[in-house]
Write an enzyme that holds these catalytic residues in place. Structure first.
Site, short mmCIF file in Angstrom:
data_model
loop_
_atom_site.label_atom_id
_atom_site.label_comp_id
_atom_site.label_asym_id
_atom_site.label_seq_id
_atom_site.Cartn_x
_atom_site.Cartn_y
_atom_site.Cartn_z
N HIS A 138 -7.34 -23.04 16.93
CA HIS A 138 -7.04 -21.41 17.34
C HIS A 138 -6.26 -21.03 16.15
O HIS A 138 -6.33 -19.58 16.08
CB HIS A 138 -6.69 -21.60 18.52
CG HIS A 138 -7.05 -20.14 19.52
ND1 HIS A 138 -7.61 -18.88 18.74
CD2 HIS A 138 -7.28 -19.47 20.58
CE1 HIS A 138 -7.93 -17.85 19.48
NE2 HIS A 138 -7.60 -18.39 20.44
N THR A 139 -5.28 -21.66 15.70
CA THR A 139 -4.36 -20.94 14.73
C THR A 139 -5.10 -20.29 13.48
O THR A 139 -4.80 -19.20 12.96
CB THR A 139 -3.48 -21.97 14.06
OG1 THR A 139 -3.03 -22.63 15.05
CG2 THR A 139 -2.42 -21.09 13.32
#
Length: 724
Positions: A434-435
């Site tokens: 998700h980063t």
């Protein structure tokens, strides 16, 4: 990323034509009207005692040439000036934010007209990056006021009074100093919160990526949302791989078209560079997001065995290009055949990536001390992406999402920006760190992949030319795990425990936003209030709720939080099953709650919400070494009990028109032990999917039961709106 080609110096062909035309016209004017003056001027400027530097018969031609060059340079000057003026006007126009609030106003219509006249016809990935507005920093007083409004429904009157007191203290003491720190960042940074969010919302976290990664599922049939047509596993993997690489190339050479809202308003494309060839590397206290330049390989995993697979080759003319889908299919089939006889899953370091980040950092340091493992890590982490060839078929959409999210310990490198999963029945999904990116970007990639995947009559991957005479065989990766096996065993047991605790439930509905729009309300507001009603009926309380809002209208923008819960939403959920309220009262509370939600959503998209600002103030306090009491209140620091998200299902019309399938959505883990994660996806007018997660360890929550009650809540709200 590759540098921009000379052709991209011109935004479109009309600009190049305009430049040429101006240059030619200026040259003609100079040559036809002023060559005698030029001739006399050159003669006068010649040094005394020297002859004119050109013979008599060439004087006129020399003057014409000189005039033509001067005219062309003057044309370039005027084009540059006009082009800069054009883009500066676009920059100023994009600062207008009221088009979201008042799309039909006369002012907005004039704004749309002006913007449409200036936006170039041909657009490339980063065409608009230099004119996107900077992310705004709200006034401190405005944010504190909005924050109090969002927490009022979640606390008792006494708690609210105490928080109000601390807010006043904060605004009179630490607040202005912390605001000044952020104001300095706003003046010096193009987006004051972007790198703070990456570092302190993601990279500093030490928890397992199992709880922050998200997954996507396979495409489904438009007619009845059934699984898409079965293909050979190797053929599906080949098409998935080939078209992911094609998408990567468009990002790398910047030819991917940018997305424009209403085909006119650009959004930030910065984070496309993190979807491929990117890995989150573990650190002792903070991780690092690392990108790799122009890798030529992927990693394929089956039964724990990892292969380095080169995905480029040279054709008979010596030109390098992607291996064709049929050539990739042959490679995948070789891997399937080679691993068929392996009875037990082979161990590899993937399981470490499922653990606490500091623990993984320590184990990675041990791997790096071994030359063989160090080389393997370099190959695994620098790959374009990973492909996992799964062994067992999921029984339904919910089980597929669970496998895509959790994996088995040795078939997901959770640090990797993208892992594609392909099952024997040819269902294909993915796991995304998700980063690196948000769901909308991953969804756009999948739209392109599924729209362009082709198969022949026998179910094999379509074989476009050129072919490659020499294809390198997959390179099997061998790890030296001596001394690491006890830790691998412990990590595997821990991962299995964490994974089995995630309860994933998926729903396919043959109804969608069409029926909701007939009730003359926003489909998203409708779903958010249905979720609130469902939670209240099951748990008799109001949850702290998160919904994702996109802030990509701003440079380097990502997301902001929509705070659905309001005093009106609480009044609505309490009134629905309370006989003392009549239909008119319930409808009044529902409409007021929807109005609040829609207004807050627009504020969040415009950088006028409170969460990112409060987050920035919190980080600034850490920098300044102060600890305001305001940040000690649990209602501010606790995670969200109900975490929700949605995304569009169509991105590029050219691609979606070719697609006879729907995306099926995906899922993510809840933020709290007693909470839910809900991802809903509207598919056209009369279809939708919903993915719900909770934790089995909490006896009060149950994903399937939540889904059943959500259907009831949706029907009840529709009935209320229809009978108004």
């Amino acid at each position: 990323m590759s540098s921009e080609s000379p052709a991209h110096l011109f935004e479109d062909d009309s600009q190049m034509l305009y430049t040429t035309m101006v240059g030619v016209m200026m040259a003609a004017i100079f040559a036809a009207g002023f060559h005698d003056d030029v001739d006399r001027t050159i003669t006068r400027l010649a040094p005394e005692g020297t002859n004119y530097p050109f013979p008599q018969e060439t004087r006129h031609h020399a003057a014409k040439l000189t005039s033509a060059i001067g005219g062309f340079l003057l044309g370039i000057f005027f084009w540059t000036l006009l082009n800069k003026l054009r883009w500066e006007i676009i920059r100023q126009l994009l600062k207008y934010r009221d088009w979201l609030y008042s799309p039909r106003s006369y002012k907005t219509k004039c704004w749309f007209l002006a913007l449409s006249m200036l936006v170039p016809r041909k657009k490339y990935l980063y065409t608009f990056q230099h004119v996107l507005p900077h992310y705004p920093l709200p006034p401190l007083e405005s944010t504190c006021k909005k924050m109090l409004q969002t927490i009022e429904p979640l606390v008792t009157p006494d708690e609210l009074q105490e928080i109000r007191k601390e807010v006043k203290e904060f605004m009179n003491n630490e607040g202005p100093m912390l605001q000044a720190i952020l104001e300095k960042r706003e003046r010096s940074e193009e987006n004051w919160v972007a790198d703070l969010w990456d570092k302190y919302a993601y990279l500093v976290s030490r928890s397992s990526l199992l709880f922050t990664n998200f997954c996507s599922n396979s495409a489904i049939e438009k007619s009845d949302l059934s699984p898409c047509k079965i293909r050979l596993q190797s053929a599906r993997a080949a098409n998935i791989t080939y078209h992911h690489i094609r998408f990567y190339q468009m990002v790398a050479n910047r030819t991917l078209p940018p997305l424009l809202v209403q085909n006119l308003v650009p959004i930030c494309c910065h984070r496309y560079r993190y979807i491929f060839a990117c890995t989150r590397l573990p650190g002792l206290a903070m991780d690092e997001l690392k990108t790799y330049d122009n890798p030529k390989h992927i990693i394929v995993i089956r039964k724990g065995v990892m292969y380095k697979v080169g995905v480029y080759g040279r054709d008979s003319s010596g030109n390098e290009s992607i291996l064709s889908p049929r050539e990739l299919q042959s490679i995948f089939q070789d891997i399937l055949d080679e691993t068929d006889d392996i009875a037990d899953t082979q161990w590899n370091p993937s399981v470490f990536t499922t653990q606490n980040r500091t623990l993984w950092f320590q184990e990675r340091e041990k791997l790096l001390s071994n030359p063989l493992n160090k080389l393997n890590l370099s190959d695994v982490e620098s790959a374009l992406f990973h492909v996992s060839l799964e062994v067992e078929n999921p029984k339904n959409l919910g089980e597929e999402a669970w496998h895509n999210l959790c994996g088995g310990g040795f078939n997901r490198w959770f640090d990797k920006s993208l892992t594609c999963t392909v099952y024997p029945n040819s269902a294909a999904g993915g796991n995304i760190e998700h980063t690196t990116a948000d769901a909308t970007m991953a969804s756009r990639v999948l739209e392109y992949v599924w729209a362009n995947s082709k198969y022949d009559a026998d179910g094999n991957a379509h074989h476009p030319s050129p072919s490659h005479p020499i294809i390198n065989a997959p390179c099997k990766i061998s790890w030296d795990l001596e001394g690491l096996k006890p830790q691998i065993s412990r990590c595997l047991a821990n991962h299995q425990q964490m994974s089995s605790n995630i309860d994933m439930h998926a729903m396919k509905l043959l109804e969608g936003k069409g029926a909701i729009k007939k009730c003359r309300v926003s489909p998203d507001s409708f779903m958010q209030l249905a979720l609130q009603l469902t939670f209240y009926r099951l748990h008799h309380k109001t949850p702290k709720t998160y919904e994702t809002a996109m802030t990509r209208f701003f440079k380097f923008g990502r997301t902001e939080t929509i705070r659905t819960v309001s005093m009106d939403s609480v009044a609505f959920t309490k009134s629905m099953d309370d006989a003392s309220y009549n239909r008119s009262d319930r409808l009044k509370h529902l409409k007021a709650a929807m109005t609040h939600h829609n207004k807050y959503k627009l504020d969040a998209m415009n950088g006028r919400a409170s969460d990112r600002h409060i987050f920035g103030l919190y980080v600034a306090a850490k920098f300044a070494g102060v600890a305001p009491k305001l940040f000690n209140f649990k209602v501010l620091t606790d995670y969200d009990q109900l975490s929700t998200s949605q995304s569009p299902y169509q991105f590029e019309k050219e691609q979606s028109d070719k697609l006879n399938l729907f995306p099926s959505g995906g899922g993510f883990a809840p933020q709290t032990d007693d909470g839910y994660g809900v991802y809903y996806l509207f598919l056209g007018e009369d279809r939708m999917t919903i993915h719900i997660t909770s934790y089995r360890s909490c006896l009060a929550t149950d994903s399937a039961r939540f889904g059943e009650q959500l259907r009831v809540a949706m029907d009840d709200i529709k009935q209320l709106l229809r009978n108004k």
